[in-house]
Design an enzyme around this catalytic site. Sequence first.
Site, PDB file in Angstrom:
ATOM      1  N   PRO A 129       1.463  -1.476   0.148  1.00  0.00           N
ATOM      2  CA  PRO A 129      -0.516   0.444  -0.064  1.00  0.00           C
ATOM      3  C   PRO A 129       0.614   0.996   0.452  1.00  0.00           C
ATOM      4  CG  PRO A 129      -0.464  -1.054   2.168  1.00  0.00           C
ATOM      5  CD  PRO A 129       0.884  -1.901   1.225  1.00  0.00           C
ATOM      6  N   GLU A 130       0.376   2.085  -0.544  1.00  0.00           N
ATOM      7  CA  GLU A 130       0.991   3.655  -0.336  1.00  0.00           C
ATOM      8  C   GLU A 130       0.372   4.669  -0.498  1.00  0.00           C
ATOM      9  OE1 GLU A 130       3.047   4.996  -4.468  1.00  0.00           O
ATOM     10  OE2 GLU A 130       3.319   2.710  -5.405  1.00  0.00           O
TER      11      GLU A 130
END
Length: 293
Positions: free
Chosen positions: A2-3
Amino acid sequence: MPELPEVETVRRGLAPVMEGARFVRVEARRPDLRQPLPRDFVKRLEGQTVTGLGRRAKYLTADLSSGDVLLMHLGMSGSFRVSRDGTKAAPGEFHHPRAAATAHDHVVFHMSSGATVTFNDPRRFGLMLIVPRGELADHPLMREVGPEPLGSAFDANLLAAACAGRKTSLKAALLDQTVVAGLGNIYVCEALHRARLSPARRASTIATRTGAANARAVALVDAIKAVLNDAIKAGGSSLRDHRRTDGELGYFQHHFRVYDHEGQPCVTPGCGGTVKRIVQNGRSTYFCPACQK
Ligand SMILES: [Zn+2]
């Protein structure tokens, strides 16, 4: 992995059930994730109220009434699942098949809001630490972290100053967490495409000789903010759908312009180019050689 937009979406999904709520009971089902959980993890959480749920880079920060901060990171495969009053989690926009295995439910928070918040992490690269609020800024995980890309302090001059004199590629500079916090491979590719800048360009070329911003730095900062805001907005709309059912927070499908689009036509109006994949520092870069210079 995830960013920043995914982590922000998780924060927004957890805030309604965690902010203002007390940890009634905490289950730590194993002693470690990427690092060992603090020895007194359960003791320092139970009975405490979450006074605010924030985010710094890709970390979630839950401020506790005790003055401690619960620092959480999703790692490679971590996700949170929210269930209320025995309601079973239902797959939705956030569906992630591996997380259905309760064998990977490592930490469970029973909140006074009536919600159960479960952290599931098959690969265990996630992280949960407790740090006194006053020590957070100097914590080894935090002290080198650069400016928040959506913060008002992050502007063209700040980015140009950080890139001035750098001989690395522009892509490598943007992935450096000391230059800007929370950007990963996907959103760096997307931002460079929107700014029409080549990922292979030398980082220092967005600054003037004196280290001030040039037009490229201005375009790049605008693109970074736009890409992240669009992704957070998309996460927010999947969150609204998801809230009706309860379910899992951590992953959702996005529509990217270049990322993973090798061989497809460039979407820049009037470009006519084809998206190409190259490898930089061991990672795939997607870009359009026709309009990204
Ligand atoms: Zn193009």
